[in-house]
Design a protein around this motif. Sequence first.
Motif, short mmCIF file in Angstrom:
data_model
loop_
_atom_site.label_atom_id
_atom_site.label_comp_id
_atom_site.label_asym_id
_atom_site.label_seq_id
_atom_site.Cartn_x
_atom_site.Cartn_y
_atom_site.Cartn_z
N LEU A 139 0.82 -1.21 0.00
CA LEU A 139 0.00 0.00 0.00
C LEU A 139 0.86 1.27 0.00
O LEU A 139 0.50 2.27 -0.61
N ALA A 140 2.02 1.19 0.68
CA ALA A 140 2.90 2.36 0.75
C ALA A 140 3.46 2.74 -0.62
O ALA A 140 3.70 3.94 -0.88
N VAL A 141 3.69 1.75 -1.49
CA VAL A 141 4.26 2.05 -2.81
C VAL A 141 3.17 2.22 -3.87
O VAL A 141 3.48 2.29 -5.06
N SER A 142 1.91 2.28 -3.44
CA SER A 142 0.80 2.51 -4.37
C SER A 142 0.26 3.92 -4.17
O SER A 142 0.67 4.64 -3.25
N LEU A 220 9.00 2.12 6.02
CA LEU A 220 7.97 2.13 4.98
C LEU A 220 7.70 3.56 4.50
O LEU A 220 7.41 3.77 3.31
N MET A 221 7.78 4.53 5.39
CA MET A 221 7.63 5.93 4.97
C MET A 221 8.75 6.33 4.01
O MET A 221 8.52 7.00 3.01
N GLU A 222 9.97 5.91 4.33
CA GLU A 222 11.10 6.19 3.43
C GLU A 222 10.90 5.50 2.08
O GLU A 222 11.19 6.08 1.02
N LEU A 223 10.38 4.28 2.10
CA LEU A 223 10.12 3.54 0.86
C LEU A 223 9.10 4.27 0.00
O LEU A 223 9.26 4.39 -1.22
N SER A 224 8.05 4.79 0.63
CA SER A 224 7.01 5.52 -0.09
C SER A 224 7.58 6.78 -0.74
O SER A 224 7.26 7.12 -1.89
#
Length: 323
Positions: A139-142, A220-224
């Motif tokens: 969801l984070a990368v969407s 996950l925030m950094e990944l987004s």
Amino acid sequence: MTNPIVKKIELSDGRVITIETGKLAKQADGSVTVRMNNTVLLATVCAAKDATPGVDFMPLQVEYREKFASFGRFPGGFLKREGRPSDYEILISRLVDRALRPLFPDDYHAEVFVNIILFSSDGEDMPDALAGLAASAALAVSDIPFNGPISEVRVARIDGEFVINPTFKQLENADIDIIVGATVDNILMVEGEMSEVSEAEMLEAIKFAHEEIKRQCRVLMELSECCGKTVKREYCHEENDEELRKAVWDRCYQKAYDVARSQNPNKHERTEAFEAILEEFLESIPEDEREEKAPLVKRYYFEVEKEAMRRCILDEGKRLDGR
């Protein structure tokens, strides 16, 4: 040529969780692979662009499946294909669903499907503890609207020490075994079993899990940000009439509160009393507008009724049936 984006999370015992996106399932709205040693999960998420007309809830579906091939096997006997989800797979799907569902916007009603597949298992690391992290990473990368990220970890107490995501062998000696789902700020879900431990010990285990979850959520925030998905898609799945909403609240709230406060032990009489308030308001709307506005009135009145019952319990300590 693919340029996958990779983030790593190191656990206290030296094991590393690797999250990779941009390589597999690129037609999904979001997809990641999560690896810890030789345990590999693929999580994908797809969402409809628009909501189905008439839908006023969150049509979220989460599916967690463990393939036979992940452990070097294939179905044999009369049936040569994967069967229905096992009870264990259904329970893990529910654990992920319970953490994700509250964080979608209240007015977002498009169908969302989260699929988590175990592609490889080494028989040592427990894949279910990574399912929530994988789903949240997808969801984070969407660009799907989501008030996350979240993560889930399993916490076990072994010989008096807390361990994050223990192996199958380690878990055999644990007297606390819980899975905790949370955001950076809030605990969302706790599931597990314990062998006669105190509340203080349970709270200590939950706090220990939350500290690890905070670290994972920051990754996950950094990944987004690396994927450029901090801005989510625009949507409009509800048509609202603010004047009508205000009228429903002004004219119905106190009446609903009085019914909740009356503590009538007869459930059928309480239900009829709440329905009478709604019917009274609907009767006050001109007949030529009533049919058009009825669905909105019912939705707004549901909010009024829910808040009235909630405030009566929290402010006065009175439950509906007098308990």
